[in-house]
Structure formats: structure tokens, C-alpha cells
Write a protein that holds these residues in place. Structure first.
Motif, PDB file in Angstrom:
ATOM      1  N   ARG A  50       0.841  -1.201   0.000  1.00 26.67           N
ATOM      2  CA  ARG A  50       0.000   0.000   0.000  1.00 26.67           C
ATOM      3  C   ARG A  50       0.875   1.249   0.000  1.00 26.67           C
ATOM      4  N   SER A  51       0.276   2.347  -0.455  1.00 27.37           N
ATOM      5  CA  SER A  51       0.866   3.663  -0.312  1.00 27.37           C
ATOM      6  C   SER A  51      -0.136   4.497   0.477  1.00 27.37           C
ATOM      7  N   SER A  52       0.014   5.803   0.466  1.00 27.81           N
ATOM      8  CA  SER A  52      -0.937   6.639   1.192  1.00 27.81           C
ATOM      9  C   SER A  52      -2.274   6.749   0.471  1.00 27.81           C
ATOM     10  N   ASP A  53      -2.334   6.371  -0.822  1.00 26.43           N
ATOM     11  CA  ASP A  53      -3.567   6.514  -1.594  1.00 26.43           C
ATOM     12  C   ASP A  53      -4.026   5.225  -2.264  1.00 26.43           C
ATOM     13  N   TYR A  54      -3.168   4.226  -2.357  1.00 29.15           N
ATOM     14  CA  TYR A  54      -3.507   3.017  -3.109  1.00 29.15           C
ATOM     15  C   TYR A  54      -3.233   1.763  -2.288  1.00 29.15           C
ATOM     16  N   VAL A  55      -4.004   0.722  -2.610  1.00 32.85           N
ATOM     17  CA  VAL A  55      -3.820  -0.588  -2.008  1.00 32.85           C
ATOM     18  C   VAL A  55      -3.678  -1.609  -3.131  1.00 32.85           C
ATOM     19  N   LEU A  56      -2.662  -2.461  -3.047  1.00 35.46           N
ATOM     20  CA  LEU A  56      -2.513  -3.577  -3.974  1.00 35.46           C
ATOM     21  C   LEU A  56      -3.151  -4.805  -3.338  1.00 35.46           C
ATOM     22  N   LEU A  57      -4.176  -5.347  -4.015  1.00 34.40           N
ATOM     23  CA  LEU A  57      -4.953  -6.439  -3.457  1.00 34.40           C
ATOM     24  C   LEU A  57      -4.801  -7.684  -4.310  1.00 34.40           C
ATOM     25  N   LYS A  58      -4.313  -8.753  -3.708  1.00 37.22           N
ATOM     26  CA  LYS A  58      -4.223 -10.052  -4.374  1.00 37.22           C
ATOM     27  C   LYS A  58      -5.545 -10.778  -4.170  1.00 37.22           C
ATOM     28  N   VAL A  59      -6.269 -11.046  -5.268  1.00 31.50           N
ATOM     29  CA  VAL A  59      -7.589 -11.677  -5.195  1.00 31.50           C
ATOM     30  C   VAL A  59      -7.420 -13.191  -5.165  1.00 31.50           C
ATOM     31  N   SER A  60      -8.123 -13.825  -4.227  1.00 32.82           N
ATOM     32  CA  SER A  60      -7.951 -15.269  -4.039  1.00 32.82           C
ATOM     33  C   SER A  60      -8.483 -16.072  -5.220  1.00 32.82           C
ATOM     34  N   ASP A  61      -9.678 -15.744  -5.691  1.00 29.69           N
ATOM     35  CA  ASP A  61     -10.297 -16.466  -6.807  1.00 29.69           C
ATOM     36  C   ASP A  61     -10.769 -15.440  -7.823  1.00 29.69           C
ATOM     37  N   PHE A  62      -9.856 -15.033  -8.693  1.00 28.85           N
ATOM     38  CA  PHE A  62     -10.164 -13.932  -9.610  1.00 28.85           C
ATOM     39  C   PHE A  62     -11.288 -14.305 -10.572  1.00 28.85           C
ATOM     40  N   PHE A  63     -11.321 -15.553 -11.050  1.00 35.64           N
ATOM     41  CA  PHE A  63     -12.367 -15.980 -11.981  1.00 35.64           C
ATOM     42  C   PHE A  63     -13.739 -15.851 -11.338  1.00 35.64           C
ATOM     43  N   HIS A  64     -13.857 -16.290 -10.096  1.00 36.51           N
ATOM     44  CA  HIS A  64     -15.121 -16.197  -9.374  1.00 36.51           C
ATOM     45  C   HIS A  64     -15.531 -14.737  -9.199  1.00 36.51           C
ATOM     46  N   CYS A  65     -14.586 -13.878  -8.827  1.00 37.00           N
ATOM     47  CA  CYS A  65     -14.898 -12.465  -8.612  1.00 37.00           C
ATOM     48  C   CYS A  65     -15.299 -11.773  -9.912  1.00 37.00           C
ATOM     49  N   GLU A  66     -14.587 -12.100 -10.968  1.00 37.32           N
ATOM     50  CA  GLU A  66     -14.906 -11.477 -12.253  1.00 37.32           C
ATOM     51  C   GLU A  66     -16.270 -11.922 -12.753  1.00 37.32           C
ATOM     52  N   ARG A  67     -16.655 -13.139 -12.373  1.00 36.00           N
ATOM     53  CA  ARG A  67     -17.953 -13.653 -12.805  1.00 36.00           C
ATOM     54  C   ARG A  67     -19.101 -13.080 -11.975  1.00 36.00           C
ATOM     55  N   ASP A  68     -18.910 -12.997 -10.660  1.00 31.23           N
ATOM     56  CA  ASP A  68     -19.997 -12.591  -9.771  1.00 31.23           C
ATOM     57  C   ASP A  68     -20.044 -11.090  -9.523  1.00 31.23           C
ATOM     58  N   LEU A  69     -18.898 -10.407  -9.624  1.00 33.12           N
ATOM     59  CA  LEU A  69     -18.852  -8.966  -9.414  1.00 33.12           C
ATOM     60  C   LEU A  69     -18.400  -8.277 -10.703  1.00 33.12           C
ATOM     61  N   TYR A  70     -18.796  -7.045 -10.849  1.00 35.71           N
ATOM     62  CA  TYR A  70     -18.419  -6.278 -12.033  1.00 35.71           C
ATOM     63  C   TYR A  70     -17.032  -5.690 -11.782  1.00 35.71           C
ATOM     64  N   VAL A  71     -16.012  -6.531 -11.927  1.00 33.00           N
ATOM     65  CA  VAL A  71     -14.638  -6.129 -11.651  1.00 33.00           C
ATOM     66  C   VAL A  71     -14.037  -5.533 -12.905  1.00 33.00           C
ATOM     67  N   THR A  72     -13.984  -4.217 -12.933  1.00 32.57           N
ATOM     68  CA  THR A  72     -13.402  -3.517 -14.069  1.00 32.57           C
ATOM     69  C   THR A  72     -12.848  -2.193 -13.581  1.00 32.57           C
ATOM     70  N   THR A  73     -12.000  -1.591 -14.390  1.00 33.81           N
ATOM     71  CA  THR A  73     -11.407  -0.312 -14.001  1.00 33.81           C
ATOM     72  C   THR A  73     -12.502   0.728 -13.773  1.00 33.81           C
ATOM     73  N   GLY A  74     -12.464   1.368 -12.630  1.00 34.30           N
ATOM     74  CA  GLY A  74     -13.463   2.370 -12.267  1.00 34.30           C
ATOM     75  C   GLY A  74     -14.556   1.849 -11.369  1.00 34.30           C
ATOM     76  N   SER A  75     -14.630   0.528 -11.196  1.00 32.87           N
ATOM     77  CA  SER A  75     -15.670  -0.044 -10.337  1.00 32.87           C
ATOM     78  C   SER A  75     -15.435   0.370  -8.884  1.00 32.87           C
TER      79      SER A  75
END
Length: 228
Positions: A80-105
Motif C-alpha cells: 500500500r501507499s498513502s492513496d492506493y492498495v494492492l490487493l491479491k484476489v484469491s479467486d479472480f475468476f469467481h470475482c470477475e464472474r460474480d462482481l463487475y470487476v473492471t477499471t473504475g468499479s
């Protein structure tokens, strides 16, 4: 008697539940995806809350769309920095399918590790405040002690004025000792000031905001304001 015990249990349990709920609120924050790296399942999240400094690498995070909290994804902090967090997603396929994971979300986040870290921060703040109070008290005493040196010098001058010739050597010895005491007290005073300044810096470092969410004034109608 049994009814009385039941009422006591309900009151204690309710107080405990309210305390846990209030504590858990410190684990919520919001953010917006600014960058996605699907190859390594990493999201860069833009956030805006002061307590981000209590998020550490490997802290567990879950996130969801605030419009549908039934579907959640999990991950952990890479950095992390003072403005950003780097997040490692455990199951990216599941998240991309169930949530609208896109830039700006825009997503809501929760971390129990953040709750625990803030709790530890409060304990550190409590210790620092107590230390500062103790040192401030010592500074006040030293300041009062230093303010008396001029008066002491005048007293010594009056005492030895009539015996100047006879007691010149002793008088100079007393003044010299007094000057050494003054120098020693001044050094102690400056050392206490330095320690207080160090604690002030730590107090600023561990300062905690009451809320992680800020009011979004996106509309002219205040009824449409919401916290994010």
C-alpha cells in the motif's frame, strides 16, 4: 431469580454485541479500482481514508458491490501507499464472474485485521499520551525550578554584600555551583523537550480518524448524499 439472571445476561450480551459492532465499523472502507492485472490476479485500489496506515501486507480483505452485499470476494494486501492498495484476489475468476470487476468499479471493503490493527494503535496512543503527560509534568517542574535561579542569585548577592572582602572566595564558589546546577537543569529541560517532541511525532503518526467513510456531496439535494 431466574428471570433476573436472564435479564442480566441479555443486557451483558447486548452491550457486548454493540461493542463488537462498533469496533467492526473501523474495519470498513471504500475504494475504486484504478488498475487490473488479470495475469497475477492483482487489483490496484484507489482509497481515501487516514487509517489506511493500519493496513499491512498479508492482511485479509473481503470486498463487494454495495448494491449487492450477498456476493463477496476475498483477498489479501500485497502492499500500500498513502492513496492506493494492492490487493491479491484469491479467486479472480469467481470475482470477475460474480462482481463487475473492471477499471473504475466502486466497492466496499472490510478487514478484521484492520480492526485489530486499529485497536493496537489505540493502545499505543494511550501509552504515548500517558508518557507525554508524565514528561510534561516534569517539564513544568523544571521550568519552575529554572525561574527561581535569578531570585537565588540576587539573594546570594545581598547576603554576601557586607562581607565581600572576607567572603569573596566562598561567594564565588557558591555562584559557580549555582551556575552548574542551572546548566544541569537546562540540559534536563532540553532533553525532556526533545523526548516530548518525539512523542508528538509518534502521536501524529498513530492518529486515528473516527470514521473511514467520507460524505460524497455529489448532488444539490442533501438527501442524496451518501458515505463512501
Amino acid at each position: 431469580m431466574r428471570l433476573f439472571l436472564v435479564l442480566i445476561f441479555v443486557i451483558v450480551f447486548t452491550s457486548f454485541s454493540e461493542s463488537r459492532a462498533q469496533l467492526s465499523e473501523e474495519g470498513y472502507f471504500s475504494g475504486r479500482i484504478s488498475r487490473i492485472n488479470k495475469d497475477i490476479s492483482v487489483l490496484r485500489i484507489k482509497v481515501d481514508f487516514d487509517n489506511i496506515k493500519y493496513l499491512n501486507p498479508k492482511d485479509q480483505i473481503e470486498f463487494w458491490d454495495e448494491k449487492n452485499s450477498s456476493k463477496k470476494c476475498k483477498g489479501y494486501i500485497l502492499g500500500r501507499s498513502s492513496d492506493y492498495v494492492l490487493l491479491k484476489v484469491s479467486d479472480f475468476f469467481h470475482c470477475e464472474r460474480d462482481l463487475y470487476v473492471t477499471t473504475g468499479s466502486y466497492f466496499k471493503f472490510f478487514s478484521q485485521d484492520l480492526v485489530n490493527n486499529v485497536k493496537m494503535g489505540r493502545e499505543v496512543l494511550s501509552i504515548l499520551i500517558k508518557k507525554r503527560m508524565a514528561i510534561t509534568g516534569q517539564i513544568d517542574l523544571k521550568n519552575k525550578e529554572m525561574s527561581t535561579f535569578k531570585e537565588k542569585a540576587n539573594t546570594l548577592n545581598a547576603r554576601y554584600q557586607t562581607l565581600m572582602d572576607k567572603l569573596e572566595q566562598e561567594w564565588q564558589k557558591e555562584l559557580h555551583a549555582l551556575e552548574e546546577d542551572k546548566t544541569f537543569a537546562f540540559r534536563n529541560y532540553k532533553d525532556l523537550e526533545r523526548r516530548r517532541d518525539e512523542i508528538d511525532k509518534k502521536l501524529e503518526l498513530y492518529k486515528i480518524k473516527d470514521e473511514n467513510l467520507t460524505l460524497d456531496r455529489w448532488s444539490l439535494d442533501s438527501n442524496l448524499y451518501f458515505k463512501k
